[in-house]
Design a protein around this motif. Structure first.
Motif, PDB file in Angstrom:
ATOM      1  N   GLY A 224      36.335  44.502  42.723  1.00  0.00           N
ATOM      2  CA  GLY A 224      36.573  44.087  41.352  1.00  0.00           C
ATOM      3  C   GLY A 224      36.543  42.584  41.170  1.00  0.00           C
ATOM      4  O   GLY A 224      36.590  42.087  40.039  1.00  0.00           O
ATOM      5  N   TYR A 225      36.452  41.858  42.287  1.00  0.00           N
ATOM      6  CA  TYR A 225      36.425  40.401  42.234  1.00  0.00           C
ATOM      7  C   TYR A 225      34.981  39.942  42.032  1.00  0.00           C
ATOM      8  O   TYR A 225      34.303  39.501  42.958  1.00  0.00           O
ATOM      9  CB  TYR A 225      37.017  39.807  43.516  1.00  0.00           C
ATOM     10  N   VAL A 226      34.521  40.060  40.811  1.00  0.00           N
ATOM     11  CA  VAL A 226      33.124  39.787  40.487  1.00  0.00           C
ATOM     12  C   VAL A 226      33.043  38.553  39.583  1.00  0.00           C
ATOM     13  O   VAL A 226      34.052  38.023  39.124  1.00  0.00           O
ATOM     14  CB  VAL A 226      32.478  40.996  39.784  1.00  0.00           C
ATOM     15  N   GLU A 227      31.832  38.111  39.348  1.00  0.00           N
ATOM     16  CA  GLU A 227      31.590  36.933  38.516  1.00  0.00           C
ATOM     17  C   GLU A 227      32.282  37.056  37.158  1.00  0.00           C
ATOM     18  O   GLU A 227      32.170  38.079  36.478  1.00  0.00           O
ATOM     19  CB  GLU A 227      30.081  36.735  38.325  1.00  0.00           C
ATOM     20  N   LEU A 228      33.042  36.015  36.809  1.00  0.00           N
ATOM     21  CA  LEU A 228      33.765  35.845  35.542  1.00  0.00           C
ATOM     22  C   LEU A 228      35.041  36.679  35.451  1.00  0.00           C
ATOM     23  O   LEU A 228      35.786  36.555  34.467  1.00  0.00           O
ATOM     24  CB  LEU A 228      32.873  36.137  34.334  1.00  0.00           C
ATOM     25  N   ALA A 229      35.322  37.499  36.448  1.00  0.00           N
ATOM     26  CA  ALA A 229      36.602  38.206  36.472  1.00  0.00           C
ATOM     27  C   ALA A 229      37.705  37.240  36.909  1.00  0.00           C
ATOM     28  O   ALA A 229      37.445  36.159  37.423  1.00  0.00           O
ATOM     29  CB  ALA A 229      36.531  39.401  37.413  1.00  0.00           C
ATOM     30  N   GLY A 230      38.946  37.645  36.687  1.00  0.00           N
ATOM     31  CA  GLY A 230      40.060  36.802  37.096  1.00  0.00           C
ATOM     32  C   GLY A 230      41.366  37.374  36.606  1.00  0.00           C
ATOM     33  O   GLY A 230      41.414  38.459  35.993  1.00  0.00           O
ATOM     34  N   SER A 231      42.459  36.659  36.856  1.00  0.00           N
ATOM     35  CA  SER A 231      43.762  37.089  36.361  1.00  0.00           C
ATOM     36  C   SER A 231      44.033  36.543  34.962  1.00  0.00           C
ATOM     37  O   SER A 231      45.050  36.874  34.356  1.00  0.00           O
ATOM     38  CB  SER A 231      44.865  36.634  37.324  1.00  0.00           C
ATOM     39  N   VAL A 232      43.145  35.686  34.465  1.00  0.00           N
ATOM     40  CA  VAL A 232      43.236  35.155  33.102  1.00  0.00           C
ATOM     41  C   VAL A 232      41.920  35.427  32.382  1.00  0.00           C
ATOM     42  O   VAL A 232      40.893  35.644  33.012  1.00  0.00           O
ATOM     43  CB  VAL A 232      43.530  33.638  33.101  1.00  0.00           C
TER      44      VAL A 232
END
Length: 215
Positions: free
Chosen positions: A45-53
């Motif tokens: 799930g740690y893909v481009e443009l993903a994040g905790s914000v």
């Protein structure tokens, strides 16, 4: 979980929040972070443009986007430092090339580790931010080689960072950003945005600087 997002394959982690004129900080629009990551997100799930914000992010005026980005929300600007993937051999690679420390600061403040740890807010300002001792300290930062914190801990047999921190030092730049340094016994210095590496400056230079804090 720390606030972060992924851009061009690199993780950018929140470093500082500012409440000042965003026109001095916020540069070109670069993209929009989607959020979607929490403590239970699998690795894929740690893909481009993903994040905790989530939200739009921008370049920071005067700084390379390959090192520093920002988000603007509800009257505040959050700065994000790239974590990893940057070659740092000597302090100059960070403090000169990326942070422009020697040319860009206008004030120097400091506080004891106890004040920072307990949130006492006992932050003091140096009357002479460009005193020779400060300039010598910056030059020593630039000349010193970076060391992994784990390597220093293994070499010493104990953690020099667990109990050896004595001061927090803040260089306030013209645009409102702060270069936040942690100073440790033995002349070790860490940048708050990259805490897994450090430099060690000569004892005489380190003592000269910290003497200013005790006067």
């Amino acid at each position: 979980m720390l606030a972060f997002f992924i851009y061009q394959g690199h993780c950018y982690v929140e470093y500082e929040r500012l409440e000042n004129d965003s026109s001095k900080i916020v540069g070109e629009y670069l993209g929009t972070a989607t959020g979607l990551i929490d403590e239970w997100t699998p690795r894929d799930g740690y893909v481009e443009l993903a994040g905790s914000v989530e939200g739009d992010f921008y370049s920071v005026k005067g700084y390379e986007p390959s090192f520093l980005l920002c988000m603007q929300k509800e009257g505040t600007v959050s700065l994000y430092v790239r974590e990893g993937g940057i070659t740092l051999k000597t302090g100059a690679d960070l403090y000169n090339k990326w942070l422009h420390l020697s040319e860009d600061y206008r004030e120097v403040r400091y506080e004891t580790r106890a004040s920072w740890y307990y949130g006492s807010g006992e932050v003091r300002q140096l009357d002479a931010p460009r005193a020779q001792e400060v300039l010598d300290f910056i030059q020593a930062l630039d000349e010193a080689e970076f060391l992994p914190v784990e390597e220093v801990e293994a070499r010493s047999g104990i953690s020099p960072f667990a109990e050896s921190e004595i001061y927090h030092m803040y260089f306030l730049t013209e645009n409102g950003m702060t270069v936040h340094l942690r100073l440790h016994e033995g002349g070790y210095v860490r940048f708050q945005g990259l805490l897994n590496i450090c430099v060690q400056i000569p004892e005489e230079t380190f003592r000269g600087l910290t003497a200013l804090f005790q006067s």
